[in-house]
Write a protein that holds these residues in place. Structure first.
Motif, PDB file in Angstrom:
ATOM      1  N   LEU A 289       0.821  -1.210   0.000  1.00 19.58           N
ATOM      2  CA  LEU A 289       0.000   0.000   0.000  1.00 19.58           C
ATOM      3  C   LEU A 289       0.861   1.269   0.000  1.00 19.58           C
ATOM      4  O   LEU A 289       0.539   2.247  -0.677  1.00 19.58           O
ATOM      5  CB  LEU A 289      -0.930   0.000   1.219  1.00 19.58           C
ATOM      6  N   LEU A 290       1.967   1.233   0.761  1.00  9.82           N
ATOM      7  CA  LEU A 290       2.855   2.388   0.881  1.00  9.82           C
ATOM      8  C   LEU A 290       4.293   1.977   0.600  1.00  9.82           C
ATOM      9  O   LEU A 290       4.688   0.836   0.880  1.00  9.82           O
ATOM     10  CB  LEU A 290       2.770   2.986   2.296  1.00  9.82           C
ATOM     11  N   VAL A 291       5.075   2.895   0.066  1.00  7.19           N
ATOM     12  CA  VAL A 291       6.500   2.640  -0.131  1.00  7.19           C
ATOM     13  C   VAL A 291       7.193   2.745   1.221  1.00  7.19           C
ATOM     14  O   VAL A 291       7.226   3.813   1.839  1.00  7.19           O
ATOM     15  CB  VAL A 291       7.114   3.650  -1.127  1.00  7.19           C
ATOM     16  N   LEU A 292       7.718   1.635   1.696  1.00  3.26           N
ATOM     17  CA  LEU A 292       8.384   1.531   2.986  1.00  3.26           C
ATOM     18  C   LEU A 292       9.823   1.058   2.773  1.00  3.26           C
ATOM     19  O   LEU A 292      10.209   0.769   1.633  1.00  3.26           O
ATOM     20  CB  LEU A 292       7.585   0.575   3.878  1.00  3.26           C
ATOM     21  N   PRO A 293      10.650   0.990   3.825  1.00  2.00           N
ATOM     22  CA  PRO A 293      12.085   0.739   3.612  1.00  2.00           C
ATOM     23  C   PRO A 293      12.431  -0.444   2.725  1.00  2.00           C
ATOM     24  O   PRO A 293      13.207  -0.296   1.778  1.00  2.00           O
ATOM     25  CB  PRO A 293      12.597   0.547   5.045  1.00  2.00           C
TER      26      PRO A 293
END
Length: 398
Positions: A289-293
């Motif tokens: 859903l989100l760009v994370l590390p």
């Protein structure tokens, strides 16, 4: 040869001492050294209290390190710069009300941003990091230099971006579209702005990777051999202006309200740091859903099959639509190594890296590489050996 252990207190004292000295300089020359846009975010009393805390911590941490005989030269630097800051007036520096200045440096933005970023991410990466990585890892001085440049020159970068977009945005007038966008609530405008800006940025980002002369600028960002909260700062100033211009243009053309754009700018700052951070947290379905590390780390992987994927900065949906989404299903799987595929094409140092795109793709003797890079232990106790697939044929632009 074993590298001597670095004292957290000594280096913490040095950081706070230098930042305190810079803060005192801002009090002495507010018209020249502080950004008029950022001055509206904080007040004088807050700045004075924060400076007092920084001075006290620099003295205490530095003295403790000296008494323990740990990195005494670094600790003395911290105590010395803090002492100089006090002698130059410390928290008692008085100044007249600051008027409207046409041009100024953003030294206050640099001081506060570096202080709070380090305060949040250094402990997080220390205890939640995927890899055991010191804040003073190889290349940290270069990345602090980039952090300094982008923050201190923030107003001049903004002027260049505004100049490159305002005329085009003015010519591309769509009154009905603007009216429709502005009729929406701010939260809806924000969500649409995130998608539109991320799509524009992702298309440019992919161009950076596939057009040779653009890649020379973007290779600077990919040259970082370690991923942490500071690594995302390594960006060529030409790329900063190009990227911000391309992202800002559709937002201006479509007429998003100021609150929606401001909210997007805050998200960019937070997510840019988070995406590069050394955090081994398993986010589960949120990674889609989100760009994370882990998502963005794979974009930085020094691995042939990942050189043309994961261009989004905010939403993996953008990569899914572009056909460039790629993420291992196993959440425990992370890249073994970071950096450009051909290390010898990017030199060390901020000045050399800024000259590099104009030097025709030459090779350098003093290039971005670190001895023993493959021996960085992970939190699971394993050691990342240099990947064997790097012996294979590498793409010419990487």
């Amino acid at each position: 040869m074993t590298r001597p252990h670095r004292s957290f207190f000594a280096y913490g004292s040095a950081l706070l001492g230098v930042l305190s000295l810079m803060a005192v300089a801002c009090f002495h020359f507010p018209e020249l050294l502080t950004s008029r846009e950022f001055r509206a975010v904080y007040n004088e009393q807050f700045a004075r209290h924060l400076l007092l805390v920084g001075l006290a911590a620099a003295f205490i941490m530095g003295t403790f390190a000296i008494l323990r005989d740990r990195n005494k030269r670094i600790a003395t630097l911290g105590v010395g710069t803090a002492t100089l800051a006090v002698l130059l007036g410390g928290t008692n520096v008085q100044f007249d009300p600051v008027g409207q200045t046409p041009y100024s440096l953003g030294l206050d933005w640099f001081v506060l941003s570096l202080f709070f970023s380090a305060l949040v991410f250094v402990p997080l990466e220390r205890y939640l990091g995927k890899r055991v990585l010191s804040p003073l890892r190889p290349g940290w001085r270069t990345d602090v230099g980039y952090f300094f440049m982008s923050h201190v020159l923030v107003q001049f970068i903004l002027i260049l971006v505004t100049a490159s977009t305002s005329t085009i945005a003015g010519l591309a007038a769509f009154p009905s579209l603007k009216a429709l966008i502005q009729s929406l609530p701010v939260w809806a405008q924000f969500l649409i702005a995130v998608f539109v800006a991320d799509m524009a940025q992702a298309l440019l980002h992919r161009a950076y990777h596939n057009i040779p002369w653009l890649w020379r600028f973007h290779a600077v960002h990919h040259s970082s051999r370690h991923m942490d909260w500071l690594a995302g700062s390594r960006i060529h100033i030409v790329e900063i202006v190009m990227t911000r211009s391309v992202v800002l243009l559709p937002l201006l053309v479509m007429g998003f309200s100021t609150p929606a754009v401001n909210a997007y700018v805050i998200l960019v700052g937070l997510q840019a740091v988070l995406a590069h951070a050394n955090l081994g947290i398993r986010f589960g379905w949120l990674e889609y859903l989100l760009v994370l590390p882990r998502y963005h780390h794979w974009h930085h992987a020094r691995q042939k099959e990942y050189v043309d994927v994961n261009y989004a900065i905010h939403l993996p949906l953008v990569d899914m639509l572009m056909g460039t989404f790629k993420l291992p299903r196993d959440q425990a799987q992370w890249p073994e190594e970071y950096g450009v595929m051909k290390l010898e094409t990017v030199p060390k140092g901020i000045i050399q890296q800024h000259l590099m795109p104009f030097q025709g793709g030459r090779k350098y003797e003093d290039f971005v590489d670190d001895a023993g890079l493959g021996a960085l232990p992970s939190r699971e106790g394993g050691v990342g050996a240099p990947p064997t697939h790097l012996q294979s044929v590498m793409p010419s632009r990487r």
